[in-house]
Design an enzyme around this catalytic site. Structure first.
Site, PDB file in Angstrom:
ATOM      1  N   HIS A  69       0.832  -1.186  -0.073  1.00  0.00           N
ATOM      2  CA  HIS A  69       0.024  -0.136   0.039  1.00  0.00           C
ATOM      3  C   HIS A  69       0.839   1.252  -0.059  1.00  0.00           C
ATOM      4  CE1 HIS A  69       0.127  -0.243   4.457  1.00  0.00           C
ATOM      5  NE2 HIS A  69       0.308   1.125   4.415  1.00  0.00           N
ATOM      6  N   ASP A 110       0.068  -7.473   0.906  1.00  0.00           N
ATOM      7  CA  ASP A 110       0.325  -6.079   1.509  1.00  0.00           C
ATOM      8  C   ASP A 110       1.771  -5.992   1.442  1.00  0.00           C
ATOM      9  OD1 ASP A 110       0.230  -3.123   1.693  1.00  0.00           O
ATOM     10  OD2 ASP A 110      -0.667  -3.461   3.477  1.00  0.00           O
ATOM     11  N   SER A 134       4.441   2.439   8.074  1.00  0.00           N
ATOM     12  CA  SER A 134       3.957   1.385   6.965  1.00  0.00           C
ATOM     13  C   SER A 134       5.071   0.863   6.513  1.00  0.00           C
ATOM     14  CB  SER A 134       2.980   1.591   6.223  1.00  0.00           C
ATOM     15  OG  SER A 134       1.596   1.397   6.687  1.00  0.00           O
TER      16      SER A 134
END
Lengths: 495, 508
Positions: free
Chosen positions: B75, B106, B185
């Protein structure tokens, strides 16, 4: 002399309207209702009792006319006449939920002695002024000036039936509780609800339909044609179905199963006229007072069992089709619309609560139920609830499981649609009970196998200890009606 | 749909050092492998599918894993138009490209355009699944500052849950009690000198919960790409009824003892690798010799997790061995792991464009979670009922289970050709003329190859089809597209072949 005459005349003008108003007020009653709704989530019990107040008008008999919505789920009804603080117990004489109208009468016939019934007026013309009567207390009435803005076709509050409704313009909120609407001393409508812009009211022709029907002995009710119609504005569609030479008429999109027109109309027929009234490409006819009104009003005016004549165009050929209109029944669909005033049918088997899916059931989710109720159930309502050839065909669900050691492992089942029980497709509670009396036998033991739709899997319960489990569940959950439970012992002498 | 929990993605990295307090020396060698990733992204526009949304800038974290590769979250780099990586301590951001991307897991692998950027960078190595209550440190570049940040936390849960980036796929994940914030992230989560996870999402409804992708999922990703392409996680397609084997009558019916355990199969998706091998009513007792409990869980590296974890971590071509009870007999069934047949799979779209086709001004696309999300945060109540229903239940509804795509009419670009083809907006196409539509290709060929004077388009649950004149569409179709800027008039490629991965141009 002249002056005197004029004065007398003026005096009369002042007095007459007042006298008329008093007469009207004498024809209005307050209707106090105690409502006891079935708890749809626990159908063996009732919701908390609530009190509501509506209006009604005195009709010949004497009886009292109000809306069906007012008396729906009524446990106790009282009438209170204008100018009196006395309350008289009343009962429902007749109710038509499709039309949203009901007739009441006092238990003691003397309670309305001397009351003068109101007179029904004619249908209004657009922009005509009128008065909505609202009772402020036992001795005061507010007369709210209003005018007829438009006439539309709407589902009755209490059913799925499409009925002509007045849209009244009025500067007041809090209306729609069966207030009577008068013009020149005559009853012209009864309010049924209010939205952001308008008060909705049933026109006098619809009230007359209901009242006259009552006099005929057998109530025939409001009918439907049982056909889904679509506007026919697309020239491409017109050419495809051979209707390109006309710019009128609506397309028959689908004929419902069980309709008396099932073998007489075909999809893509074009309906050009009903009872000699020409139908536009949007499905309207021209009403002498209201202008363009949807053809459903022409159907509203008929009674169940009436014959109607349709002029249609089929593949370019004009022809006449005659058929019988049948009384409309909102509950003919697999997903029942309402069940006012009746117990909610249900069957408990080993703690699994089986119910018919209904719109009333879905309304448990509150005002936004159409958005937030479980998707599977909304899908069944919106896409799998067309009337079938078998009117008793219903969608059966397991609404919840009353947890008990007997149904250990199945406590999470909620709102699952039942497909089969013991190998039989289930489309009614009667069929369910029947299927439960024929257990699956395996290695000398008896089992019930309930299969759910949409990936819900199955539940397998035994019959051994079923009655004991039912006794335990009845005690734990305080279910006081033995008939709530599937009765295994008597039905088949099991155990 | 059931048990829907709103999770948010973190676009960034968090660094948590706990075990052994990540002594100074360990941290110094770790931080040298951490990169800040800057991305300019260009998301597809779902409602005007020939367009892109306004480009956005975001950042995240990544870390060097050797072989010229930087690992980060999918992402962080999804829909990227331009990517740079900046090593901790460096001053100059360097361009990079996506080499592999796994939207289901992901995870993504980046390669700097100039491989020399990685000269002398120490590669981080992976540990095992972190134990419950063990300390971890998250390293990364969360919002609120420029410098590298380190946050300590404790492993609080190991479970099999939804990965938000994909939208519906579930995999093994680890919950930690330290917050993971945007920017964290893609960052490494470490114990001592070993990476035990990648920070990737958090839970908005609770404080101090962060989720990390644990090493079993990362190792699977790295093995998956060994052959040069990412094939993704397998989908078991099994719907099971948890707990029902607790019921004495039920286990007796299936001729199993009260302590047999196992989980009962409610439904097997026709598109899944298990189809035809496992059937509804089977009781799954073991997967790969691991006993499955009545709760559907198996023991996995010391934790109890959903048995699907074992299946989910397999690669295409592997086998899953089930021991199951069917008709009172215990048997072993081997399921060869393969990709699912094309079907409606609820998830977000990460292709350059959603599939679309404009015919006579009518705009058709395919249903996806991304499309549903155009109805906003509360799409699960605001989007049209039929589309919401199909997102959750298409597999179970016989009319839709075998559809490769669910074809939706999303809008009409007004023109004389379609002036009366109104209505059915957001309807699902079931047929064109008399041809049943089971895929987007079916739609295109039925509309274009049809011979009739009219194209009649039928929609689910509607008796009011749309009718267009084929001749008029032929005459005016290009004009309409010009008028509304529809270029090209169709996009039929999927994420695998449309060049959505930066640096990997479409070959078709």
């Amino acid at each position: 002399m002249k002056l005197l005459a004029l004065c007398v005349a003026m005096l009369c003008l002042l007095i007459v309207p007042k006298a008329r108003a008093e007469t009207i007020e004498g024809g209005i009653v307050r209707v106090h209702i105690s409502k006891k709704e079935v708890d749809k989530g626990a159908p063996w019990q009732f919701e908390e009792v609530s009190q509501q107040s509506y209006l009604g008008v005195i009709m010949p008999g004497p009886t009292v006319l109000t809306t069906a919505y007012a008396v729906a789920d009524a446990a106790f009804i009282e009438l209170q006449r204008f100018g009196s603080s006395r309350r008289a117990e009343a009962e429902v004489v007749f109710v038509d939920y499709e039309a949203n109208l009901a007739l009441l009468k006092p238990v003691l016939s003397t309670a309305l002695a001397g009351a003068r019934p109101v007179t029904l007026g004619d249908d209004l013309a657009i922009d005509e002024s009128l008065e909505i009567y609202k009772m402020r207390d036992s001795y005061q009435v507010s007369r709210l000036p209003a005018s007829l803005q438009d006439v539309g076709i709407f589902s009755a509050v209490t059913s799925n039936y499409s009925l002509a409704s007045y849209l009244l313009k009025v500067q007041q909120s809090g209306l729609g509780w069966a207030e009577p609407v008068f013009r020149q001393g005559k009853l012209v409508a009864i309010t049924t609800g209010q939205d952001a812009n308008f008060v909705h009211a049933l026109p006098s022709s619809m009230i007359k339909h209901f009242m006259d029907d009552r006099l005929g002995g057998v109530y025939r009710g409001f009918p439907s044609i049982g056909v889904q119609l679509q506007p026919l504005v697309s020239p491409e569609m017109r050419r495809q179905i051979g209707a390109q030479n006309l710019d009128a008429g609506v397309r028959v999109a689908e004929i419902q199963k069980g309709s008396s027109f099932a073998k007489k109309l075909l999809p893509n027929d074009v309906i050009l006229a009903i009872d000699g009234q020409e139908i536009s490409e949007h499905g309207f006819f021209t009403h002498p007072k209201w202008g363009k009104v949807h053809l459903k009003y022409l159907i509203n005016q008929h009674f169940g069992g009436d014959q109607i004549k349709l002029k249609i165009l089929r593949q370019g050929q004009e022809m006449t089709v005659e058929g019988v209109l049948e009384r409309f029944d909102s509950n003919r669909s697999p997903v029942v619309a309402y069940r006012y005033g009746q117990a909610e049918p249900h069957v408990i088997f080993g703690g699994l609560v089986f119910q018919e899916l209904s719109q009333d059931f879905l309304k448990q989710w509150g005002k936004e139920w159409k958005d937030i109720a479980p998707l599977e159930l909304l899908f069944a309502l919106n896409f799998q609830s067309k009337p079938t050839d078998e009117p008793t065909e219903k969608v059966i669900i397991v609404s919840r499981v009353l947890a008990d050691e007997f149904n250990r492992g199945y406590g999470d089942i909620r709102f699952q649609i039942v497909d089969q029980v013991n190998g039989v497709r289930i489309q009614s509670l009667a069929a369910l009970k029947q299927a439960l009396t024929a257990p699956i036998v395996k290695n000398g033991k008896l089992y019930a196998r309930v299969v759910f739709r949409l990936g819900g899997g199955e539940a397998i319960l035994g019959y051994e200890g079923l009655n004991t489990a039912h006794q335990r569940i009845a005690k734990t959950y305080e279910i006081k009606k033995p008939e709530s439970f599937f009765n295994w012992g008597e039905a088949s002498g099991g155990q | 749909m059931r048990g829907f929990w709103p999770l948010i993605q973190l676009g960034w990295l968090i660094f948590v050092l706990l075990e052994g307090r990540a002594d100074g020396g360990a941290f110094q060698s770790l931080r040298g492998a951490v990169f800040k990733i800057h991305v300019v992204s260009n998301e597809p526009n779902l409602m005007d599918p020939w367009k892109k949304m306004a480009s956005q800038q975001s950042s995240g974290t990544g870390f060097y894993i050797g072989g010229g590769r930087i690992l980060t979250n999918a992402h962080v780099v999804a829909n990227a138009a331009f990517i740079t990586v900046l090593r901790d301590g460096d001053s100059e951001p360097r361009p990079a490209a996506v080499r592999f991307i796994g939207h289901d897991s992901d995870l993504a692998v980046l390669e700097p355009t100039d491989p020399k950027v990685l000269d002398g960078v120490p590669a981080l190595t992976f540990g095992s699944l972190p134990k419950l209550r063990s300390p971890v440190s998250t390293i990364g570049y969360p919002m609120g500052g420029e410098q590298l940040s380190i946050t300590d936390g404790i492993v609080s849960r190991v479970s099999y849950r939804r990965y938000v980036h994909h939208g519906s796929a579930k995999h093994l994940l680890v919950q930690v009690d330290s917050a993971i914030n945007p920017g964290n992230s893609g960052g490494p989560v470490v114990q001592g000198r070993l990476v035990v996870g990648v920070a990737f999402q958090s839970f908005t409804q609770a404080e101090n919960t962060g989720y990390i992708i644990p090493t079993p999922v990362i190792r699977r990703f790295l093995r998956d790409i060994e052959n040069g392409r990412y094939e993704g996680h397998p989908d078991d397609g099994l719907t099971t009824s948890d707990w029902t084997m607790l019921n004495p009558a039920t286990s007796e019916f299936h001729e199993l003892g009260p302590k047999a355990g196992g989980i009962k199969v409610a439904h097997v998706a026709p598109w899944a690798p298990t189809s035809g091998l496992i059937i509804p009513g089977d009781i799954l007792l073991q997967i790969d010799d691991q006993a499955i409990g009545v709760d559907g869980k198996v023991s996995f590296e010391g934790e109890r997790v959903d048995f699907r974890t074992v299946f989910d971590l397999k690669l295409m071509g592997d086998k899953a061995k089930f021991k199951l009870a069917r008709d009172g007999k215990i048997q072993t069934v081997e399921v060869p792991i393969r990709r699912s047949l094309r079907h409606y799979s609820s998830g977000n779209i990460y292709s350059r464009h959603a599939k679309y086709f404009v015919y006579g001004g009518l705009v058709f696309t395919t249903l996806s979670r991304s499309l549903l999300r155009t109805w906003g945060e509360k799409w699960y109540r605001d989007a049209p009922l039929l589309l919401r229903f199909l997102d959750g239940f298409a597999t179970f509804e016989p009319d839709f289970a075998d559809m490769a795509d669910i074809v939706v009419l999303i809008k009409r670009l007004p023109d004389a050709v379609n002036a009366y083809a109104t209505g059915n907006t957001f309807g699902v196409v079931t047929a064109v003329d008399s041809q049943t539509i089971k895929s987007f290709e079916d739609l295109v060929s039925a509309l274009e190859a049809g011979r009739g004077e009219f194209a009649t388009i039928h929609f689910f649950g509607s008796e009011d089809p749309l009718v267009l004149s084929r001749l008029a569409v032929k005459e005016r179709g290009n004009l309409i597209n010009q008028k509304y800027g529809v270029v090209p008039d169709r996009w039929l490629k999927g994420p695998e072949d449309d060049g959505a991965m930066l640096g990997m141009e479409a070959t078709k």
